[in-house]
Design a protein around this motif. Sequence first.
Motif, PDB file in Angstrom:
ATOM      1  N   PRO A 127       0.828  -1.213   0.000  1.00 50.88           N
ATOM      2  CA  PRO A 127       0.000   0.000   0.000  1.00 50.88           C
ATOM      3  C   PRO A 127       0.860   1.260   0.000  1.00 50.88           C
ATOM      4  CG  PRO A 127      -0.810  -1.577   1.623  1.00 50.88           C
ATOM      5  CD  PRO A 127       0.515  -2.093   1.120  1.00 50.88           C
ATOM      6  N   SER A 185      -0.697  -5.839   2.010  1.00 52.64           N
ATOM      7  CA  SER A 185      -0.565  -5.689   0.569  1.00 52.64           C
ATOM      8  C   SER A 185      -1.961  -5.437  -0.019  1.00 52.64           C
ATOM      9  CB  SER A 185       0.079  -6.916  -0.075  1.00 52.64           C
ATOM     10  OG  SER A 185      -0.694  -8.065   0.149  1.00 52.64           O
ATOM     11  N   GLU A 186      -1.961  -4.787  -1.177  1.00 60.21           N
ATOM     12  CA  GLU A 186      -3.208  -4.502  -1.882  1.00 60.21           C
ATOM     13  C   GLU A 186      -3.233  -5.304  -3.168  1.00 60.21           C
ATOM     14  OE1 GLU A 186      -2.994  -0.240  -2.452  1.00 60.21           O
ATOM     15  OE2 GLU A 186      -3.929   0.125  -0.505  1.00 60.21           O
TER      16      GLU A 186
END
Length: 110
Positions: free
Chosen positions: A42, A108-109
């Motif tokens: 991110p 995390s994205e």
Amino acid sequence: MPLPPDQIYYVSVSDINAWRAADDAVIIDVREEDEWHDSHIPGAILMPLSTFDPAKIPDPRGKHLVFHCRSGRRCGLAAEKAVAAGYTGIIERMEGGFLAWSAAGLASEH
């Protein structure tokens, strides 16, 4: 060309995550766009190695400038390109790359 030992450093994912949480890092992801779309840190900035332009490295404005890739190889190539192009600031490479970040269970994205 060997990298200046006082300009390029390896940094642990835990340190980078702490900097990210404190908004004290500019994180550059040099993986390719398909890897980025699968998952990314991110707030990271995508600058794929295949089209990496050192002139487009954002000014970290006193924050840590962190390069990362999947395992650590490509971010080293990006750091070399940046130094060869005249970048004079500190570049911190994420030890173990995104694989280490994921293995540590960090955010995390997708």
